[in-house]
Motif scaffolding. Structure first.
Motif, PDB file in Angstrom:
ATOM      1  N   ARG A   1      28.838 -33.153  64.284  1.00 31.65           N
ATOM      2  CA  ARG A   1      28.970 -34.539  64.721  1.00 31.65           C
ATOM      3  C   ARG A   1      29.743 -35.348  63.670  1.00 31.65           C
ATOM      4  N   ALA A   2      29.471 -35.083  62.399  1.00 29.91           N
ATOM      5  CA  ALA A   2      30.131 -35.826  61.324  1.00 29.91           C
ATOM      6  C   ALA A   2      31.616 -35.486  61.228  1.00 29.91           C
ATOM      7  N   ILE A   3      31.968 -34.192  61.334  1.00 29.72           N
ATOM      8  CA  ILE A   3      33.378 -33.820  61.168  1.00 29.72           C
ATOM      9  C   ILE A   3      34.211 -34.156  62.405  1.00 29.72           C
ATOM     10  N   ARG A   4      33.550 -34.498  63.499  1.00 26.91           N
ATOM     11  CA  ARG A   4      34.286 -34.933  64.698  1.00 26.91           C
ATOM     12  C   ARG A   4      34.370 -36.458  64.786  1.00 26.91           C
ATOM     13  N   SER A   5      33.856 -37.142  63.747  1.00 29.72           N
ATOM     14  CA  SER A   5      33.951 -38.597  63.722  1.00 29.72           C
ATOM     15  C   SER A   5      35.407 -39.015  63.507  1.00 29.72           C
TER      16      SER A   5
ATOM     17  N   VAL B   1      38.129 -28.660  63.986  1.00 27.93           N
ATOM     18  CA  VAL B   1      38.735 -29.904  64.491  1.00 27.93           C
ATOM     19  C   VAL B   1      40.256 -29.823  64.585  1.00 27.93           C
ATOM     20  N   ASN B   2      40.822 -28.656  64.311  1.00 30.57           N
ATOM     21  CA  ASN B   2      42.277 -28.493  64.330  1.00 30.57           C
ATOM     22  C   ASN B   2      42.784 -28.345  65.761  1.00 30.57           C
ATOM     23  N   THR B   3      43.386 -29.384  66.289  1.00 30.60           N
ATOM     24  CA  THR B   3      43.944 -29.376  67.641  1.00 30.60           C
ATOM     25  C   THR B   3      45.396 -29.841  67.578  1.00 30.60           C
ATOM     26  N   PRO B   4      46.207 -29.559  68.604  1.00 28.66           N
ATOM     27  CA  PRO B   4      47.636 -29.939  68.583  1.00 28.66           C
ATOM     28  C   PRO B   4      47.882 -31.437  68.430  1.00 28.66           C
ATOM     29  N   ASP B   5      46.909 -32.260  68.813  1.00 21.31           N
ATOM     30  CA  ASP B   5      47.124 -33.714  68.732  1.00 21.31           C
ATOM     31  C   ASP B   5      46.533 -34.325  67.459  1.00 21.31           C
TER      32      ASP B   5
ATOM     33  N   VAL C   1      37.833 -38.133  55.999  1.00 18.69           N
ATOM     34  CA  VAL C   1      38.111 -37.526  54.690  1.00 18.69           C
ATOM     35  C   VAL C   1      37.043 -36.480  54.387  1.00 18.69           C
ATOM     36  N   LEU C   2      37.483 -35.279  54.074  1.00 16.89           N
ATOM     37  CA  LEU C   2      36.578 -34.204  53.656  1.00 16.89           C
ATOM     38  C   LEU C   2      36.859 -33.894  52.192  1.00 16.89           C
ATOM     39  N   SER C   3      35.814 -33.703  51.407  1.00 18.51           N
ATOM     40  CA  SER C   3      36.036 -33.385  50.003  1.00 18.51           C
ATOM     41  C   SER C   3      34.798 -32.710  49.411  1.00 18.51           C
TER      42      SER C   3
END
Length: 574
Positions: free
Chosen positions: A319-323, A349-353, A422-424
């Motif tokens: 849920r968090a990484i799809r925010s 979450v890697n999609t063409p758009d 942002v991911l870190s």
């Protein structure tokens, strides 16, 4: 009569017949073993392991019980040259023995055939010491002889006889080779074969690192497998410069420079796959230490469902990484699998758009469809400068390899609050203490509470080997240290691997993540604004359903995935 002739006539031990008469082999297995031994010429113990009839550890236990002698663990042998010099290489090879240690007037001798009294008498006469036999399997004694006695090509053959012949092709090597004799030595066929075999074996065993370490009297090669270092061979000490030079040539490094550390990369083709190795050389007192990090793309798991999350924790993380915006932080010590978790999140979450940009130091794996930037501080490309540039690249998602300072933290917070995800990573012990780490860096509490969506702390533990796992009764003190009740323990089937060929005798095979997933809920956010302690934040998060690392480990024990020892080693009671 010469010692060699007497030994040939009196070696009465036939391991295969001994196993047959002890009902450890059926007549059918005995015949199968004989055919394998005749066709391959390999020692009986190697044939037993290859055919899957008996593991190396089971065989050692059998010999120890049969001869009522203690077993010798040659894998843990640290060669003492003074002890090795007591028995010449020729004698060790003839009788298939190796001296292990000397205690006063007693010499401990590892023997494949303790019934060979002539070997004992000859070595007793030769050394003037009392001989204390211990039992070991034949192939391991041969390997140790090859490792610790410098005997040129014969030693190399012994070292590599258990390694598969592999065709290792080096891609894009442009080494600086203006170093005279070193180049000739490094290009010599035995050295090339040894280094290729070493790399191929590391890939085959799923090793993450290869260590080549020179000492005063020995050269040691170790593999890190599932987080633990294992000694795999000991080439002759004279080869230390040739091996280091060969690796440098493959990594396009300057082989003439031996006074300063160097870093490089090797790309090889092995069978039908390409493997990258990150190389680091370090000058030590006795020569250059070489460490190769093995980056095998085929071993990279980027499926969140396979990392070991409990269901609720995985749903919170996804849920968090799809925010659409905010910050997700992954914490833990070096080697805890943070990069794998981040790559898995990005792949999810890697999609063409979606425009995804990463800043990494270094880039370990290439992810298709994601723009990856390698940090180069010498050229002025830092995490902070990369992050500033990213904001001008119209990103949706930004991954920063590590937040190391206030400048990077400030830009990351700004990005998270202006419509970017942002991911870190940070280096903290658990999820709640990450809040205090950011505030200590200089980030205001109101910025932390409004930008951070979730913090994940993790560790890696070894999985119990499925092939040799057996039920055990845990020690009461271990249960007390784990923090569980006797009632809980009575309902759990505890398992532990006894050690087999598949797991290199360790009882573990593969690794599993432990996860502490803390969403920043409204109540947790208020505690952050009030600058409450990490303990108070943790207590509130646990009340709201967070599993601590220790509690997640207990769940893994319940499922038979790992052992109490592993969980206690990697987690602390809270």
């Amino acid at each position: 009569m010469p010692a060699g002739k007497r030994a040939e006539r009196t070696m009465g031990l036939d391991l295969a017949e001994l196993l047959l008469h002890s009902d450890r082999l059926t007549p059918e297995q005995f015949q199968k073993l004989r055919k394998q031994r005749e066709s391959s010429g390999d020692p009986t113990d190697s044939c037993l392991v290859k055919l899957g009839l008996l593991s190396e550890q089971d065989l050692l236990d059998f010999l120890s019980a049969q001869f009522k002698l203690p077993p010798a663990d040659l894998r843990a042998l640290e060669a003492d040259r003074a002890v090795l010099d007591l028995v010449p290489h020729e004698i060790c090879s003839r009788f298939n023995v190796i001296p292990i240690r000397r205690q006063g007037r007693t010499l401990q001798l590892a023997m494949a055939d303790p019934t060979n009294i002539y070997a004992v008498e000859d070595i007793k006469f030769l050394t003037g010491l009392e001989i204390q036999p211990v039992v070991a399997v034949e192939s391991k004694i041969r390997e140790a002889i090859g490792a610790y006695y410098d005997n040129s090509s014969e030693a190399l053959e012994n070292l590599m006889k258990d390694f598969e012949e592999e065709d290792v092709e080096v891609l894009d090597s442009h080494a600086e080779t203006d170093a005279g004799v070193s180049v000739d030595e490094a290009s010599d066929a035995p050295v090339v074969k040894l280094v290729n075999s070493m790399i191929a074996e590391a890939v085959h065993r799923r090793a993450s690192d290869i260590h080549v370490e020179p000492f005063e009297k020995q050269l040691r090669v170790r593999f890190r497998i599932d987080g633990t270092l294992y000694t795999v061979m000991g080439p002759p000490i004279r080869m230390k410069n040739a091996i280091a030079s060969r690796v440098k040539i493959m990594a396009s490094l300057d082989i003439a420079e031996k006074r300063t550390p160097q870093d490089g990369n090797i790309k090889i083709r092995l069978h039908d796959k390409t493997v990258d190795l990150r190389v680091s050389t370090l000058p030590t007192v006795f020569g250059e230490k070489v460490v190769m990090r093995v980056l095998d793309q085929s071993n990279l798991s980027v499926d969140l469902s396979k990392l070991g999350f409990e269901e609720v924790a995985r749903r919170n993380f996804e849920r968090a990484i799809r925010s659409p915006w905010g910050m997700v932080l992954v914490t833990g010590p070096t080697g805890s699998g943070k990069t794998t978790t981040l790559y898995s999140a990005l792949s999810t979450v890697n999609t063409p758009d979606t425009n995804i940009l990463t800043a990494e130091d270094p880039v370990e794996y290439n992810l298709e469809g994601i723009n990856q930037v390698g940090i180069n501080e010498a050229a002025g490309l830092t995490f902070a400068s990369a992050l500033r540039s990213f904001l001008r690249q119209d990103p949706n998602i930004i991954m920063v390899g590590e937040i190391r300072d206030l400048e990077t933290a400030g830009i990351a917070v700004k990005a998270a609050l202006t419509g970017h995800l942002v991911l870190s990573t940070l280096h903290t012990n658990d999820a709640p203490s990450t809040i205090n780490r950011l505030i200590d860096m200089g980030v205001e509490p109101f910025l932390v509470s409004s930008s951070v969506r979730l913090i994940l702390a993790q560790r890696l533990i070894r999985r119990t080997c499925a092939r040799c796992a057996e039920e055990i009764q845990p020690h009461p003190e271990a249960l007390v240290e784990l923090g569980v009740t006797e009632e809980w323990a009575s309902k759990v089937s505890f398992k532990k691997g006894k050690g087999c060929d598949a797991c290199n005798g360790s009882g573990y095979s593969g690794r599993q993540g432990l996860f502490e997933v803390m969403p920043i809920t409204p109540s947790v956010s208020r505690l952050i604004l009030d600058r409450r302690s990490a303990d108070e934040i943790r207590d509130r998060a646990v009340e709201e359903g967070m599993l601590t690392l220790r509690h997640d480990g207990i769940r893994k024990i319940e499922k038979g995935i790992t052992t109490i020892e592993e969980v206690l080693r990697e987690t602390s009671a809270v």
